[in-house]
Design a protein around this motif. Structure first.
Motif, PDB file in Angstrom:
ATOM      1  N   PRO A 197      62.122  40.249  62.094  1.00 39.69           N
ATOM      2  CA  PRO A 197      61.274  39.703  61.024  1.00 39.69           C
ATOM      3  C   PRO A 197      61.677  40.243  59.654  1.00 39.69           C
ATOM      4  CG  PRO A 197      60.102  41.431  62.200  1.00 39.69           C
ATOM      5  CD  PRO A 197      61.423  41.268  62.894  1.00 39.69           C
ATOM      6  N   VAL A 198      61.629  39.364  58.661  1.00 36.33           N
ATOM      7  CA  VAL A 198      61.947  39.765  57.296  1.00 36.33           C
ATOM      8  C   VAL A 198      60.970  39.057  56.352  1.00 36.33           C
ATOM      9  CG1 VAL A 198      63.662  37.914  57.064  1.00 36.33           C
ATOM     10  CG2 VAL A 198      63.787  39.908  55.564  1.00 36.33           C
ATOM     11  N   ILE A 199      60.532  39.734  55.305  1.00 38.28           N
ATOM     12  CA  ILE A 199      59.598  39.162  54.332  1.00 38.28           C
ATOM     13  C   ILE A 199      60.323  38.130  53.473  1.00 38.28           C
ATOM     14  CG2 ILE A 199      58.106  39.661  52.354  1.00 38.28           C
ATOM     15  CD1 ILE A 199      57.697  42.459  53.525  1.00 38.28           C
ATOM     16  N   ARG A 200      59.751  36.932  53.375  1.00 37.89           N
ATOM     17  CA  ARG A 200      60.359  35.866  52.586  1.00 37.89           C
ATOM     18  C   ARG A 200      59.561  35.550  51.317  1.00 37.89           C
ATOM     19  NH1 ARG A 200      65.287  36.355  53.569  1.00 37.89           N
ATOM     20  NH2 ARG A 200      66.150  35.377  55.447  1.00 37.89           N
ATOM     21  N   LYS A 201      58.257  35.804  51.320  1.00 40.43           N
ATOM     22  CA  LYS A 201      57.425  35.528  50.142  1.00 40.43           C
ATOM     23  C   LYS A 201      56.616  36.777  49.788  1.00 40.43           C
ATOM     24  CE  LYS A 201      57.038  30.603  51.241  1.00 40.43           C
ATOM     25  NZ  LYS A 201      56.104  29.480  51.540  1.00 40.43           N
TER      26      LYS A 201
ATOM     27  N   LEU B  41      52.490  37.576  49.858  1.00 48.42           N
ATOM     28  CA  LEU B  41      52.001  38.544  50.839  1.00 48.42           C
ATOM     29  C   LEU B  41      51.205  39.658  50.165  1.00 48.42           C
ATOM     30  CD1 LEU B  41      52.020  39.261  53.846  1.00 48.42           C
ATOM     31  CD2 LEU B  41      54.113  40.584  53.450  1.00 48.42           C
ATOM     32  N   ARG B  42      51.632  40.092  48.983  1.00 49.51           N
ATOM     33  CA  ARG B  42      50.913  41.148  48.253  1.00 49.51           C
ATOM     34  C   ARG B  42      49.488  40.711  47.927  1.00 49.51           C
ATOM     35  NH1 ARG B  42      55.944  41.893  45.344  1.00 49.51           N
ATOM     36  NH2 ARG B  42      56.864  43.918  45.861  1.00 49.51           N
ATOM     37  N   GLN B  43      49.308  39.428  47.694  1.00 48.18           N
ATOM     38  CA  GLN B  43      47.981  38.927  47.364  1.00 48.18           C
ATOM     39  C   GLN B  43      47.073  38.857  48.595  1.00 48.18           C
ATOM     40  OE1 GLN B  43      48.666  35.108  45.537  1.00 48.18           O
ATOM     41  NE2 GLN B  43      49.815  35.958  43.804  1.00 48.18           N
TER      42      GLN B  43
ATOM     43  N   PHE C 283      51.542  35.653  59.758  1.00 45.33           N
ATOM     44  CA  PHE C 283      52.452  35.706  58.603  1.00 45.33           C
ATOM     45  C   PHE C 283      53.655  34.791  58.812  1.00 45.33           C
ATOM     46  CE2 PHE C 283      50.352  39.885  59.008  1.00 45.33           C
ATOM     47  CZ  PHE C 283      49.664  39.908  57.811  1.00 45.33           C
ATOM     48  N   ILE C 284      54.076  34.680  60.057  1.00 43.33           N
ATOM     49  CA  ILE C 284      55.196  33.779  60.379  1.00 43.33           C
ATOM     50  C   ILE C 284      54.762  32.321  60.175  1.00 43.33           C
ATOM     51  CG2 ILE C 284      56.721  32.955  62.220  1.00 43.33           C
ATOM     52  CD1 ILE C 284      56.550  35.805  63.427  1.00 43.33           C
ATOM     53  N   ASP C 285      53.565  31.989  60.649  1.00 46.90           N
ATOM     54  CA  ASP C 285      53.064  30.617  60.533  1.00 46.90           C
ATOM     55  C   ASP C 285      52.861  30.210  59.070  1.00 46.90           C
ATOM     56  OD1 ASP C 285      53.080  30.407  63.272  1.00 46.90           O
ATOM     57  OD2 ASP C 285      50.937  30.818  63.524  1.00 46.90           O
ATOM     58  N   LYS C 286      52.500  31.174  58.205  1.00 44.74           N
ATOM     59  CA  LYS C 286      52.279  30.873  56.789  1.00 44.74           C
ATOM     60  C   LYS C 286      53.564  30.896  55.978  1.00 44.74           C
ATOM     61  CE  LYS C 286      47.534  32.648  56.779  1.00 44.74           C
ATOM     62  NZ  LYS C 286      46.619  33.710  56.271  1.00 44.74           N
ATOM     63  N   GLY C 287      54.676  31.304  56.617  1.00 46.12           N
ATOM     64  CA  GLY C 287      55.955  31.333  55.914  1.00 46.12           C
ATOM     65  C   GLY C 287      56.202  32.591  55.123  1.00 46.12           C
ATOM     66  N   SER C 288      55.286  33.570  55.197  1.00 47.13           N
ATOM     67  CA  SER C 288      55.488  34.832  54.475  1.00 47.13           C
ATOM     68  C   SER C 288      56.559  35.685  55.149  1.00 47.13           C
ATOM     69  CB  SER C 288      54.178  35.633  54.415  1.00 47.13           C
ATOM     70  OG  SER C 288      53.167  34.893  53.781  1.00 47.13           O
ATOM     71  N   VAL C 289      56.704  35.495  56.453  1.00 45.63           N
ATOM     72  CA  VAL C 289      57.692  36.247  57.234  1.00 45.63           C
ATOM     73  C   VAL C 289      58.548  35.252  58.010  1.00 45.63           C
ATOM     74  CG1 VAL C 289      58.014  37.852  59.160  1.00 45.63           C
ATOM     75  CG2 VAL C 289      56.275  38.321  57.427  1.00 45.63           C
ATOM     76  N   GLU C 290      59.842  35.511  58.046  1.00 49.04           N
ATOM     77  CA  GLU C 290      60.773  34.665  58.798  1.00 49.04           C
ATOM     78  C   GLU C 290      61.475  35.521  59.855  1.00 49.04           C
ATOM     79  OE1 GLU C 290      64.790  31.905  58.096  1.00 49.04           O
ATOM     80  OE2 GLU C 290      63.799  32.919  56.394  1.00 49.04           O
TER      81      GLU C 290
END
Length: 392
Positions: free
Chosen positions: A172-176, A180-182, A223-230
């Protein structure tokens, strides 16, 4: 091949009290190997991240061992089950106890079985059994049927959670990051950023967080489903995590007069291992994979000692040994049979067909030292057989 067919292969080996190796391969060339002793799986290796898996389990189960002090001899890295050799050596040198050894084996086999359960649903797999390698394994209490049952249960839970297409080998890696901070607190994000950085697989995170891989993946799912994590593919760790120790210094023999050793074995890996050990000790070596070409090549080169694989296509080691003994060039040449079998009957047959000795696979350093010393009349100090070592 579906999952049921794959499981039947495992169960068949168990019912037949199989000794040897079950090799599995997919169309992309990925390989897995399971080693059996008396019908029980005693080790498994292969897949996409063998070094990452080994380091992860060593850190999790044997935290007292300094990874930086583990060294693997250069010729042993050619062996498919190098990871087992490292584990076995650490046990025999008292670095880990029986329980740690067992836990390491169980974790490793469990992970690989789970990977196969997922792989069989998305790719074509083929199986092959052979007795080229029989590990002198330390027995563990967990049976093959228990391994299979746990794999089925784990795969069922994973599928029920809707994760069939998610591999624990993904990272997993943070994409947004801003989004995510919000959504999370500052402390949560800081810890999240430290782990979700594309450097660790889901298996790795499971070990680090001491949670099941299912629990870790489920926690990341929103987080994966929301696109924040890929989830991305990452390579295995480099070979440098296992330090390679070159063989020690030796007195180079005169090339022309040094002993010539031949090995007739259709397995290229076996020939490479013997070649590495023998040439590192100043001896010459010939490896022959095609048994039909063996006799003319042996006559042409007239080696001082010959290793013959027992089971080869077209002709067996017994038959080749008999042919060689009929040739005046090899009437007195030492011939050693290589095999994964430890049967008394096989040893008797080897003698009947004219073999001088019998050595089991995998070939252990002490066994090879003894053979070379006995038949080449060298002093033990003249033979510098490299060993797998775990330094203090």
């Amino acid at each position: 091949m579906n999952l049921d067919t794959l499981l039947q292969e495992f169960k068949k080996c168990s019912l037949l009290q199989y000794n040897g190796q079950l090799s599995i391969q997919d169309v992309q060339g990925n390989k897995w190997a399971f080693y059996y002793q008396l019908g029980q799986i005693v080790w498994a290796t292969g897949g996409v991240h063998p070094r990452r898996r080994w380091l992860r389990n060593m850190t999790l189960i044997c935290p007292e061992i300094d990874i930086d002090k583990i060294e693997l001899r250069d010729e042993n890295i050619l062996i498919e089950y190098w990871d087992y050799l490292l584990l076995e050596n650490s046990y025999h040198t008292g670095q880990i106890n029986q329980q740690q050894f067992n836990d390491f084996v169980i974790n490793t086999i469990g992970e690989i079985l789970f990977d196969l359960a997922q792989q069989v649903n998305i790719a074509d797999l083929s199986c092959e059994i052979n007795q080229d390698t029989i590990l002198k394994a330390l027995m563990i209490s967990t049976s093959t049927n228990m391994f299979i049952k746990e794999m089925q249960d784990s795969w069922y839970d994973w599928s029920q959670a809707g994760l069939r297409r998610i591999s624990p080998n993904l990272s997993p890696v943070i994409r947004k990051p801003e989004k995510l901070r919000q959504q999370v607190s500052k402390s949560f994000y800081k810890n999240f950023e430290r782990l979700i950085n594309g450097q660790y697989t889901l298996w790795d995170l499971s070990a680090k967080m001491k949670q099941s891989v299912l629990a870790v993946t489920n926690s990341l799912r929103p987080f994966i489903d929301k696109g924040s994590v890929e989830l991305i593919e990452i390579p295995d760790l480099p070979s440098s995590i296992i330090k390679i120790k070159k063989s020690g210094n030796y007195q180079q023999l005169n090339h022309k007069n040094s002993p010539l050793i031949a090995c007739v074995d259709d397995c290229l890996q076996v020939c490479k291992i013997l070649e590495s050990i023998i040439t590192s000790n100043g001896m010459r070596f010939i490896g022959i994979q095609d048994p039909l070409q063996a006799l003319p090549m042996l006559i042409q080169n007239r080696p001082d000692l010959i290793f013959l694989d027992l089971i080869m296509p077209v002709i067996s080691g017994y038959q080749m040994c008999e042919q060689l003994r009929r040739c005046s060039y090899f009437a007195h040449t030492p011939i050693i049979i290589l095999t994964g079998s430890e049967g008394v009957f096989d040893r008797f047959r080897a003698k009947v067909f004219g073999a001088n000795g019998f050595i089991n696979k995998p070939i252990y350093n002490d066994d090879l030292t003894q053979i070379l010393h006995q038949y080449l009349q060298t002093k033990p100090s003249d033979i510098n057989i490299p060993e797998l070592v775990l330094y203090d």
